[in-house]
Each structure stands twice: as structure tokens, then as C-alpha cells.
Design a protein around this motif. Structure first.
Motif, PDB file in Angstrom:
ATOM      1  N   TYR A 165       0.949  -1.105  -0.094  1.00 21.36           N
ATOM      2  CA  TYR A 165       0.028   0.167   0.000  1.00 21.36           C
ATOM      3  C   TYR A 165       0.825   1.403  -0.024  1.00 21.36           C
ATOM      4  O   TYR A 165       0.299   2.333  -0.045  1.00 21.36           O
ATOM      5  CB  TYR A 165      -0.906  -0.066   1.300  1.00 21.36           C
ATOM      6  N   GLY A 166       2.316   1.078   0.187  1.00 21.84           N
ATOM      7  CA  GLY A 166       2.868   2.380   0.150  1.00 21.84           C
ATOM      8  C   GLY A 166       2.747   3.367   1.273  1.00 21.84           C
ATOM      9  O   GLY A 166       2.178   2.893   2.605  1.00 21.84           O
ATOM     10  N   LEU A 167       3.305   4.524   1.170  1.00 24.87           N
ATOM     11  CA  LEU A 167       3.064   5.567   2.342  1.00 24.87           C
ATOM     12  C   LEU A 167       1.432   5.706   2.431  1.00 24.87           C
ATOM     13  O   LEU A 167       0.680   5.870   1.475  1.00 24.87           O
ATOM     14  CB  LEU A 167       3.706   6.923   1.898  1.00 24.87           C
ATOM     15  N   THR A 168       1.003   5.472   3.742  1.00 24.85           N
ATOM     16  CA  THR A 168      -0.188   5.262   4.123  1.00 24.85           C
ATOM     17  C   THR A 168      -0.595   6.289   5.466  1.00 24.85           C
ATOM     18  O   THR A 168      -0.222   5.899   6.307  1.00 24.85           O
ATOM     19  CB  THR A 168      -0.842   3.867   4.281  1.00 24.85           C
ATOM     20  N   VAL A 169      -1.913   6.883   5.304  1.00 26.59           N
ATOM     21  CA  VAL A 169      -2.371   7.578   6.410  1.00 26.59           C
ATOM     22  C   VAL A 169      -3.601   6.885   6.732  1.00 26.59           C
ATOM     23  O   VAL A 169      -4.608   6.670   5.853  1.00 26.59           O
ATOM     24  CB  VAL A 169      -2.493   9.143   6.335  1.00 26.59           C
ATOM     25  N   MET A 170      -3.852   6.648   7.950  1.00 27.32           N
ATOM     26  CA  MET A 170      -5.249   5.962   8.454  1.00 27.32           C
ATOM     27  C   MET A 170      -5.919   6.753   9.616  1.00 27.32           C
ATOM     28  O   MET A 170      -5.083   7.350  10.705  1.00 27.32           O
ATOM     29  CB  MET A 170      -4.813   4.449   8.940  1.00 27.32           C
ATOM     30  N   LEU A 171      -6.970   7.038   9.342  1.00 23.65           N
ATOM     31  CA  LEU A 171      -7.897   7.803  10.281  1.00 23.65           C
ATOM     32  C   LEU A 171      -8.866   6.985  10.957  1.00 23.65           C
ATOM     33  O   LEU A 171      -9.627   6.285  10.595  1.00 23.65           O
ATOM     34  CB  LEU A 171      -8.546   8.932   9.566  1.00 23.65           C
ATOM     35  N   ASP A 172      -8.935   7.243  12.268  1.00 26.71           N
ATOM     36  CA  ASP A 172     -10.157   6.836  13.234  1.00 26.71           C
ATOM     37  C   ASP A 172     -11.049   7.976  13.309  1.00 26.71           C
ATOM     38  O   ASP A 172     -10.728   8.758  13.897  1.00 26.71           O
ATOM     39  CB  ASP A 172      -9.337   6.521  14.532  1.00 26.71           C
ATOM     40  N   HIS A 173     -12.285   7.453  12.871  1.00 27.87           N
ATOM     41  CA  HIS A 173     -13.409   8.729  12.918  1.00 27.87           C
ATOM     42  C   HIS A 173     -14.238   8.267  14.351  1.00 27.87           C
ATOM     43  O   HIS A 173     -15.206   9.004  14.509  1.00 27.87           O
ATOM     44  CB  HIS A 173     -14.187   8.455  11.777  1.00 27.87           C
ATOM     45  N   GLY A 174     -13.807   7.416  14.985  1.00 28.87           N
ATOM     46  CA  GLY A 174     -14.616   7.049  16.239  1.00 28.87           C
ATOM     47  C   GLY A 174     -15.746   5.938  15.999  1.00 28.87           C
ATOM     48  O   GLY A 174     -16.232   5.542  14.960  1.00 28.87           O
TER      49      GLY A 174
END
Length: 463
Positions: free
Chosen positions: A373-382
Motif C-alpha cells: 500500500y506504500g505510504l499510508t495515512v489511516m484515520l479513526d473516525h470513532g
């Protein structure tokens, strides 16, 4: 030596003998009269007792040794009831008890003992073999307050409709009658935990849950609740599942593609100097892919206990879809199908190095290189809802950072297993990858999330 000297010597010998005997007796008696109490160690006594609860621990007395041990339960207004009793080998005048330690394990079944639910005390009593207390020994008593609760929790479902698409998400809201150790929705063998709908009302719960791309009509779903004493309740709930057919595509793998891609993953665990490009590709596309997706799933195990997002989720501006969620992919090399995989997101292509905005507000829980997936940002929205943004050329945020909807996370790129510049956008509900299309649909969010929350949590406003 005169007679008188011999008499004096005899008296001295007798005196020394008597004093020696008295010293030995005094030393022995001091040992037998020691005052250290037995010790309770490694106690495993839960605060809540259900229909069947096991308690255990260890008793030790390194000086006089153990004489007896008992476990009882004390209920105010009822009295004390014995649960277990042990008498150890008795000591004699010359021999101390050889029982220096003992393990115990006792099963407590309140209903069989005729005990009502409520507050109680577990009392542990141990006597050692000391001669103190007129031969009763040193006594150690430990009392631990407990709650007897043999009633399963009750569950009242507040939402009526639960329509899901294969590979899609759902929301259920329900109310329980007491604090729980575990609650949520079990879909097949995947568990989606519930969360307090608000801090003011922790007994009203909500849970986002999902169907994998493989779970279609007939997938079992139950709402589960386990209280602090281990009592369990399970109830079914109305649901309707729409089956989906996912597209299938064949991707041709060329030697030029492998020569471009494989160096990105060197050194490659599991490969050596004799490994062929085809073998290396299979390691990347199978083992590395699985490890990367497991990292995503592991990251979803902790989530914010509130909904950080609101409204429709945004997508990459001015972007065209290049691949869809659930696409079945066959990988063909030299005329042979060598692998099968499923695409677990949506590929979006715009201009090269396009800014990537957060699709909704959330907290950054992952920002790193994630293999294919390479450089990845993951967000938790709750409440167990996550999005991730992959194949980035750079990252503009850090783990722990709260971001607003539209805030730039980085730029599109070709990292990982990407060839052309694009964004791989994924949505996860707990450990399950789901279709992003639902979260881009204003009507879907209104009907399946917003209206449900309004009707279940604020019913007076909808009358």
C-alpha cells in the motif's frame, strides 16, 4: 583435687547442663511459638460471581507450617456459609507441620447454594501450626467483597431496520439494563463491539457492524451482551442483506512490470538469490499483502469512544475511478494464472501529486509505509469506523493528530505496488474492509446512520 573441689565441679557441670537444656528448650519453644501469620498469595477472586465462578490462590507459612484452611461466603442478614475446608497433617511435639504451602481452587455456584443475588464477602481463613493462642496457632483472615449476579443482561433494540449490502455497513442501537464486560454484534464469526451512545447514558449502546465482501444473504447476525459476572444474552434482530456481484478482471504481469516493482520491496523476507521474479511477486502479492492487511486490522482494535465525524464523506476532488471495491483480480504471467486477490478499496486518479484531503474529521492512527500500500495515512473516525489513504508520495500528518474534514494528509503517488499515480482509498468498520461508495452517498448516511441516531436517541423530537 579435694573432695570439695570435686563437688563444686559437679555443680558447675550440672548447672551448665541444665542451662544448655533450658536454652535448647527455650530456642525450640520460641520457634514453636512464632507469631507470623500465614500468607495468602496469587488470589484470583473476581468482583462479580455468576452462576458458576471459580476462585483460586495459594497459602504459605514458611515457619510453623499450615494446620487448616477454609473458604466461606458471608451475606449480611443471612450469615456465613462454608464453601471449602482443608485440614493438613498435624504436627507433634518434636515435629513441625511439613505443609509449608498449598494451592486451592473452589467452584462457587450461588443458585445451588441457595444464595440470592446481591452483595457478599468471600472470607479466607488459615491457621498455622504455631503453639500460640493456646495451640490454635496464628490465624490469617482475608475478606474480599463481591457481588453475586446470576441474571443474564436484558437487551432492548431501539432501531427497527437493518438493511445491509454485501461488503457494506450497518448500525444498530440498543439499551441494556446494567454495566457490561462485552457487548456488540456478532456477524458470522466476526465481532463488532458496542459503545456508549453518550457519556451521560452508558446503558444506551450503538454498534457499527459490517458484512465482508464474501458474506451474503443468510449470514447469521446476533446481538450479544456479557455482564461483569459472565452471564450472557444473545438475541437476533431483523436484517435484510442485498447480495452483490463484484466485477472480475485479469491483470497481465510482465517482466518489465516486475523489474519496476520488485526492487521497491528488497530485501524481501522469504526470498533469496535463487528466487525468480515470479516467486518474488507471489511473496509480495500474498504474504506481504496479508501482513499489510493484518496491520490495518490490528490498528482498528482501539477506537475513539465517540463519533468524530459528521455528514457525507468526501472523495478525492476531480478524480476518476480506476478500480472498485471487491473487484476480483486474476494475475496472469506468461499465459498462466498465478494468483487471485480481491481489491479492498477504490482507486482514484486525478493529476499527479494531487493533494489528498481527509474525507471526514478523525484522529491519525497510522502514518507509515505499509508494504504493497506504500505510504499510508489511516484515520479513526470513532466508534470503530476508519478510512485509509494509500500510495501517497508524502505524508503531512502524524500519529495522534486530530484532523478536520478536508485537511490535507499528503499527496497522491506511486509508492507500494502502484504503477500510475493514484490514491487507494479504503474504509473499514472494525476489522472489515467495506465499500466506500456508501459513505460517499448522502442518502445512505441519512437513512442508515443519521436518522437512526435521531430516532433512537431523541424519540421525542420525532413524534
Amino acid at each position: 583435687m579435694s573432695k570439695s573441689d570435686k563437688i563444686r565441679l559437679g555443680w558447675w557441670v550440672a548447672a551448665i547442663f541444665v542451662l544448655s537444656v533450658l536454652g535448647v528448650c527455650g530456642w525450640y519453644l520460641a520457634g514453636r511459638m512464632e507469631k507470623k501469620q500465614p500468607l495468602f498469595e496469587q488470589l484470583q477472586i473476581p468482583a462479580y460471581f455468576g452462576e458458576s465462578t471459580t476462585i483460586s490462590g495459594r497459602i504459605e507459612d514458611a515457619d510453623s507450617g499450615l494446620d487448616s484452611f477454609s473458604v466461606s461466603i458471608v451475606i449480611q442478614g443471612v450469615g456465613e456459609q462454608a464453601l471449602a475446608q482443608s485440614d493438613f497433617a498435624s504436627s507433634s511435639f518434636f515435629v513441625k507441620s511439613s505443609n509449608r504451602e498449598a494451592q486451592f481452587q473452589v467452584m462457587v455456584e450461588p443458585k445451588k447454594l441457595g444464595l440470592a443475588d446481591g452483595q457478599a464477602i468471600i472470607r479466607l481463613t488459615a491457621n498455622d501450626a504455631s503453639w500460640r493462642n493456646w495451640g490454635k496457632g496464628n490465624i490469617a483472615i482475608t475478606e474480599i467483597p463481591i457481588t453475586i449476579d446470576t441474571r443474564p443482561p436484558s437487551i432492548s433494540i431501539l432501531t427497527r431496520q437493518h438493511n445491509l449490502n454485501q461488503g457494506g455497513a450497518g448500525l444498530i442501537i440498543y439499551r441494556v439494563n446494567k454495566p457490561l464486560k462485552k457487548d456488540g454484534v456478532l456477524v458470522g464469526d466476526i465481532f463488532y463491539p458496542g459503545h456508549a451512545a453518550s457519556q451521560k447514558d452508558p446503558l444506551t449502546r450503538l454498534a457499527f457492524f459490517a458484512l465482508t465482501h464474501e458474506q451474503g444473504r443468510g449470514t447469521p447476525m446476533v446481538l450479544e451482551a456479557v455482564d461483569m459476572a459472565g452471564n450472557q444474552s444473545r438475541i437476533g434482530f431483523y436484517n435484510h442483506i442485498n447480495n452483490r456481484r463484484f466485477p472480475h478482471d485479469t491483470l497481465n504481469i510482465s517482466d518489465s512490470f516486475l523489474s519496476l516493482i520488485l526492487p521497491r520491496f528488497e530485501p524481501l523476507p522469504g526470498a533469496d538469490a535463487q528466487s525468480t521474479p515470479k516467486e518474488k511477486f507471489l511473496i509480495v502479492n500474498n504474504l506481504l499483502r496479508q501482513a499489510n492487511e493484518d496491520l490495518f486490522r490490528k490498528t482498528t482494535q482501539k477506537t475513539e469512544p465517540e463519533m468524530l465525524w459528521s455528514g457525507i464523506f468526501g472523495r478525492l476532488p476531480n478524480a476518476a475511478n480506476r478500480a472498485g471495491f471487491g473487484d476480483r483480480r486474476s494475475y496472469q504471467y506468461d499465459g498462466e494464472i498465478i494468483d487471485e486477490q480481491v481489491h479492498l478499496g477504490v482507486d482514484l486518479a486525478s493529476l499527479a501529486l494531487s493533494p489528498v484531503p481527509a474525507s471526514n474529521a478523525g484522529r491519525v492512527v497510522l502514518a507509515q509505509d505499509v508494504g504493497i500500500y506504500g505510504l499510508t495515512v489511516m484515520l479513526d473516525h470513532g466508534y470503530g469506523l476508519f478510512t485509509h489513504y494509500s500510495h501517497l508520495s508524502n505524508m503531512a500528518v502524524e500519529v495522534g493528530q486530530l484532523v478536520e474534514k478536508g485537511q490535507i494528509l499528503g499527496n497522491t503517488g506511486t509508492t507500494g505496488l502502484a504503477v500510475g499515480d493514484h490514491l487507494h482509498y479504503g474504509v473499514m468498520v472494525g476489522p472489515t474492509f467495506v465499500s466506500p461508495l456508501e459513505w460517499w452517498d448522502e442518502n445512505w448516511i441519512k437513512n442508515n446512520v443519521a436518522d437512526k441516531i435521531a430516532q433512537a436517541l431523541n424519540p421525542e423530537q420525532n413524534q
